[in-house]
Write an enzyme that holds these catalytic residues in place. Structure first.
Site, PDB file in Angstrom:
ATOM      1  N   TYR A   1       0.826  -1.215   0.000  1.00  0.00           N
ATOM      2  CA  TYR A   1       0.000   0.000   0.000  1.00  0.00           C
ATOM      3  C   TYR A   1       0.860   1.265   0.000  1.00  0.00           C
ATOM      4  O   TYR A   1       0.467   2.281  -0.598  1.00  0.00           O
ATOM      5  CB  TYR A   1      -1.018  -0.033   1.156  1.00  0.00           C
ATOM      6  CG  TYR A   1      -2.064  -1.092   0.885  1.00  0.00           C
ATOM      7  CD1 TYR A   1      -3.136  -0.842   0.031  1.00  0.00           C
ATOM      8  CD2 TYR A   1      -1.924  -2.385   1.394  1.00  0.00           C
ATOM      9  CE1 TYR A   1      -4.054  -1.831  -0.277  1.00  0.00           C
ATOM     10  CE2 TYR A   1      -2.840  -3.389   1.101  1.00  0.00           C
ATOM     11  CZ  TYR A   1      -3.900  -3.100   0.253  1.00  0.00           C
ATOM     12  OH  TYR A   1      -4.799  -4.085  -0.073  1.00  0.00           O
TER      13      TYR A   1
ATOM     14  N   GLN B   1     -15.230   2.847  -5.747  1.00  0.00           N
ATOM     15  CA  GLN B   1     -14.517   1.690  -5.191  1.00  0.00           C
ATOM     16  C   GLN B   1     -13.020   1.976  -5.176  1.00  0.00           C
ATOM     17  O   GLN B   1     -12.242   1.197  -4.652  1.00  0.00           O
ATOM     18  CB  GLN B   1     -14.764   0.455  -6.064  1.00  0.00           C
ATOM     19  CG  GLN B   1     -16.218   0.031  -6.146  1.00  0.00           C
ATOM     20  CD  GLN B   1     -16.412  -0.981  -7.260  1.00  0.00           C
ATOM     21  OE1 GLN B   1     -16.269  -2.176  -7.068  1.00  0.00           O
ATOM     22  NE2 GLN B   1     -16.730  -0.494  -8.444  1.00  0.00           N
ATOM     23  N   ASN B   2     -12.637   3.097  -5.770  1.00  0.00           N
ATOM     24  CA  ASN B   2     -11.207   3.387  -5.912  1.00  0.00           C
ATOM     25  C   ASN B   2     -10.638   3.955  -4.616  1.00  0.00           C
ATOM     26  O   ASN B   2     -11.281   4.745  -3.934  1.00  0.00           O
ATOM     27  CB  ASN B   2     -10.977   4.377  -7.056  1.00  0.00           C
ATOM     28  CG  ASN B   2     -11.399   3.784  -8.389  1.00  0.00           C
ATOM     29  OD1 ASN B   2     -11.582   2.578  -8.490  1.00  0.00           O
ATOM     30  ND2 ASN B   2     -11.570   4.624  -9.391  1.00  0.00           N
TER      31      ASN B   2
ATOM     32  N   ASP C   1      -7.798   5.642  -4.751  1.00  0.00           N
ATOM     33  CA  ASP C   1      -7.019   6.829  -5.132  1.00  0.00           C
ATOM     34  C   ASP C   1      -7.827   8.087  -4.792  1.00  0.00           C
ATOM     35  O   ASP C   1      -8.977   8.010  -4.358  1.00  0.00           O
ATOM     36  CB  ASP C   1      -6.616   6.772  -6.621  1.00  0.00           C
ATOM     37  CG  ASP C   1      -7.806   6.882  -7.570  1.00  0.00           C
ATOM     38  OD1 ASP C   1      -8.654   7.788  -7.394  1.00  0.00           O
ATOM     39  OD2 ASP C   1      -7.901   6.058  -8.514  1.00  0.00           O
TER      40      ASP C   1
ATOM     41  N   HIS D   1     -14.409   1.528  -0.504  1.00  0.00           N
ATOM     42  CA  HIS D   1     -13.299   0.604  -0.225  1.00  0.00           C
ATOM     43  C   HIS D   1     -12.134   1.302   0.483  1.00  0.00           C
ATOM     44  O   HIS D   1     -11.018   0.787   0.496  1.00  0.00           O
ATOM     45  CB  HIS D   1     -12.811  -0.065  -1.516  1.00  0.00           C
ATOM     46  CG  HIS D   1     -13.787  -1.057  -2.073  1.00  0.00           C
ATOM     47  ND1 HIS D   1     -13.698  -1.589  -3.347  1.00  0.00           N
ATOM     48  CD2 HIS D   1     -14.891  -1.622  -1.516  1.00  0.00           C
ATOM     49  CE1 HIS D   1     -14.707  -2.433  -3.548  1.00  0.00           C
ATOM     50  NE2 HIS D   1     -15.444  -2.462  -2.458  1.00  0.00           N
TER      51      HIS D   1
ATOM     52  N   THR E   1     -16.045  -0.269 -14.116  1.00  0.00           N
ATOM     53  CA  THR E   1     -15.947  -1.349 -13.118  1.00  0.00           C
ATOM     54  C   THR E   1     -16.415  -2.661 -13.730  1.00  0.00           C
ATOM     55  O   THR E   1     -17.351  -2.688 -14.519  1.00  0.00           O
ATOM     56  CB  THR E   1     -16.692  -0.985 -11.810  1.00  0.00           C
ATOM     57  OG1 THR E   1     -16.627  -2.093 -10.911  1.00  0.00           O
ATOM     58  CG2 THR E   1     -18.123  -0.597 -12.037  1.00  0.00           C
TER      59      THR E   1
ATOM     60  N   ASN F   1     -18.329   1.697 -19.873  1.00  0.00           N
ATOM     61  CA  ASN F   1     -17.173   0.829 -19.599  1.00  0.00           C
ATOM     62  C   ASN F   1     -16.452   0.512 -20.903  1.00  0.00           C
ATOM     63  O   ASN F   1     -17.046   0.541 -21.984  1.00  0.00           O
ATOM     64  CB  ASN F   1     -17.654  -0.471 -18.940  1.00  0.00           C
ATOM     65  CG  ASN F   1     -16.559  -1.155 -18.137  1.00  0.00           C
ATOM     66  OD1 ASN F   1     -15.942  -0.544 -17.269  1.00  0.00           O
ATOM     67  ND2 ASN F   1     -16.280  -2.422 -18.444  1.00  0.00           N
TER      68      ASN F   1
HETATM   69  P1  OAD Z   1     -11.475  -4.194 -12.368  1.00  0.00           P
HETATM   70  O1  OAD Z   1     -10.034  -4.235 -12.686  1.00  0.00           O
HETATM   71  O2  OAD Z   1     -12.121  -5.448 -11.908  1.00  0.00           O
HETATM   72  O3  OAD Z   1     -12.300  -3.691 -13.628  1.00  0.00           O
HETATM   73  C1  OAD Z   1     -11.971  -2.509 -14.302  1.00  0.00           C
HETATM   74  C2  OAD Z   1     -12.965  -2.312 -15.422  1.00  0.00           C
HETATM   75  O4  OAD Z   1     -12.633  -1.097 -16.066  1.00  0.00           O
HETATM   76  C3  OAD Z   1     -12.950  -3.418 -16.490  1.00  0.00           C
HETATM   77  O5  OAD Z   1     -14.279  -3.815 -16.795  1.00  0.00           O
HETATM   78  C4  OAD Z   1     -12.289  -2.738 -17.690  1.00  0.00           C
HETATM   79  O6  OAD Z   1     -12.801  -3.187 -18.948  1.00  0.00           O
HETATM   80  C5  OAD Z   1     -12.661  -1.284 -17.474  1.00  0.00           C
HETATM   81  N1  OAD Z   1     -11.710  -0.321 -18.064  1.00  0.00           N
HETATM   82  C6  OAD Z   1     -10.373  -0.439 -18.236  1.00  0.00           C
HETATM   83  N2  OAD Z   1      -9.854   0.654 -18.796  1.00  0.00           N
HETATM   84  C7  OAD Z   1     -10.896   1.501 -18.994  1.00  0.00           C
HETATM   85  C8  OAD Z   1     -11.007   2.810 -19.564  1.00  0.00           C
HETATM   86  N3  OAD Z   1      -9.952   3.475 -20.026  1.00  0.00           N
HETATM   87  N4  OAD Z   1     -12.239   3.360 -19.608  1.00  0.00           N
HETATM   88  C9  OAD Z   1     -13.328   2.707 -19.145  1.00  0.00           C
HETATM   89  N5  OAD Z   1     -13.288   1.475 -18.601  1.00  0.00           N
HETATM   90  C10 OAD Z   1     -12.073   0.882 -18.526  1.00  0.00           C
HETATM   91  O7  OAD Z   1     -11.676  -3.008 -11.288  1.00  0.00           O
HETATM   92  P2  OAD Z   1     -12.920  -2.721 -10.338  1.00  0.00           P
HETATM   93  O8  OAD Z   1     -14.189  -3.126 -10.989  1.00  0.00           O
HETATM   94  O9  OAD Z   1     -12.784  -1.329  -9.857  1.00  0.00           O
HETATM   95  O10 OAD Z   1     -11.421  -4.054  -4.319  1.00  0.00           O
HETATM   96  O11 OAD Z   1     -12.604  -3.706  -9.144  1.00  0.00           O
HETATM   97  C11 OAD Z   1     -13.488  -3.748  -8.060  1.00  0.00           C
HETATM   98  C12 OAD Z   1     -12.723  -4.035  -6.795  1.00  0.00           C
HETATM   99  O12 OAD Z   1     -11.928  -5.224  -6.980  1.00  0.00           O
HETATM  100  C13 OAD Z   1     -11.682  -2.997  -6.423  1.00  0.00           C
HETATM  101  O13 OAD Z   1     -12.216  -1.900  -5.717  1.00  0.00           O
HETATM  102  C14 OAD Z   1     -10.743  -3.775  -5.566  1.00  0.00           C
HETATM  103  C15 OAD Z   1     -10.614  -5.010  -6.413  1.00  0.00           C
HETATM  104  O14 OAD Z   1     -10.247  -6.181  -5.785  1.00  0.00           O
HETATM  105  C16 OAD Z   1     -10.714  -4.234  -3.201  1.00  0.00           C
HETATM  106  O15 OAD Z   1      -9.497  -4.164  -3.172  1.00  0.00           O
HETATM  107  C17 OAD Z   1     -11.561  -4.494  -1.993  1.00  0.00           C
END
Ligand code: OAD
Length: 238
Positions: A59, A94-95, A97, A112, A179, A204
């Site tokens: 982290y 969920q970010n 940052d 998160h 997401t 997305n």
């Molecule tokens: P993911 O990495 O699971 O998914 C990211 C999504 O963003 C995917 O569907 C990609 O297709 C999309 N993506 C990538 N680049 C993009 C762009 N330039 N524009 C638009 N979309 C884009 O990330 P999260 O869904 O945020 O939790 O993950 C959810 C949670 O899983 C996180 O908060 C984290 C992780 O484990 C914890 O750590 C508790």
């Protein structure tokens, strides 16, 4: 979106995809964070108990990386929406940052947690992180050297759930940006919203695990889709 003029209350869920164009790795893409690191090791209470140095270092590294990135057009567009929309806008992210804040948005719930915040295991108080946690700085409140990252790990309860569900009950439109729909409870918000009669829109890069639940799903980069959508909302609500 249909009936945009009637939309007064928007809840926006964001995930790693909105920060991808700023240069922050997503989790589940090829080469993403969960390919580089073992989730059980760095994102669970058990992993922290087993090897705190590894987890604190992970982290600290992610927090240090934030100093090298900037908000992108998608963060900027959401901040503009918050400032100019006549109704209510809430960002649920969920970010971990701080790019929404740095773009100028202020109504943000970090479900998160946040990389910039520490949680003291001794007194349970939160404090802004000044020194790498791997160096075991004292808690500014109780002085115990028991700080952990204030982020939600797998097996822990996400933050702000009551406020999020209350916001969904008041919403006319739920928008999910960048997401994958792989992690609950956030992945279930679209169904919760639909059950409440709320319009739903997904922006997305590609189809997500939850795309079929949305009334409308648009695919492309957040840096292009989000400003275009914000333009649409502001254009039809004035
Ligand atoms: P993911 O990495 O699971 O998914 C990211 C999504 O963003 C995917 O569907 C990609 O297709 C999309 N993506 C990538 N680049 C993009 C762009 N330039 N524009 C638009 N979309 C884009 O990330 P999260 O869904 O945020 O939790 O993950 C959810 C949670 O899983 C996180 O908060 C984290 C992780 O484990 C914890 O750590 C508790």
């Amino acid at each position: 979106m249909a009936r945009m003029a009637q939309i007064r209350n928007i809840v926006i869920l964001t995930g790693a995809g909105i920060s991808a164009e700023s240069g922050i790795d997503t989790f589940r893409s090829a080469g993403g964070l969960w390919e580089q690191h073992n989730v059980e090791d760095v994102a669970t209470p058990e992993g922290f108990a087993r090897d705190p140095d590894l987890v604190l270092g992970f982290y600290d590294m992610r927090r240090a990386a934030l100093t090298k990135v900037r908000p992108n057009r998608a963060h900027d567009a959401l901040a503009r929406l918050e400032a100019e929309f006549a109704g209510e806008v809430l960002i649920v992210t969920q970010n971990v940052d701080d790019l929404h804040e740095r773009a100028g948005a202020s109504r943000i719930l970090h479900m998160h947690g946040q990389l910039g915040s520490a949680l003291c295991l001794a007194c349970e108080m939160r404090s802004p992180i000044e020194t790498a946690l791997a160096e075991r700085p004292p808690c500014p409140v109780c002085q115990a050297r028991s700080l952990r990252p204030d982020v939600v790990w797998f097996g822990e309860m996400p933050y702000q759930m009551e406020r999020i569900y209350a916001a969904l009950r008041e919403a006319d439109l739920f928008v999910s940006i960048g997401t994958s729909g792989a992690v609950y409870p956030a992945a279930g918000f679209v169904r919760d919203a639909r059950n409440l009669g709320v319009q739903t829109l997904e922006l997305n890069l590609e189809r997500s695990e939850g795309s079929h639940w949305f009334h409308e799903s648009r695919h492309g980069k957040a840096g292009e889709l989000v400003p275009a959508w914000v333009e649409e909302v502001l254009g039809s609500s004035t």
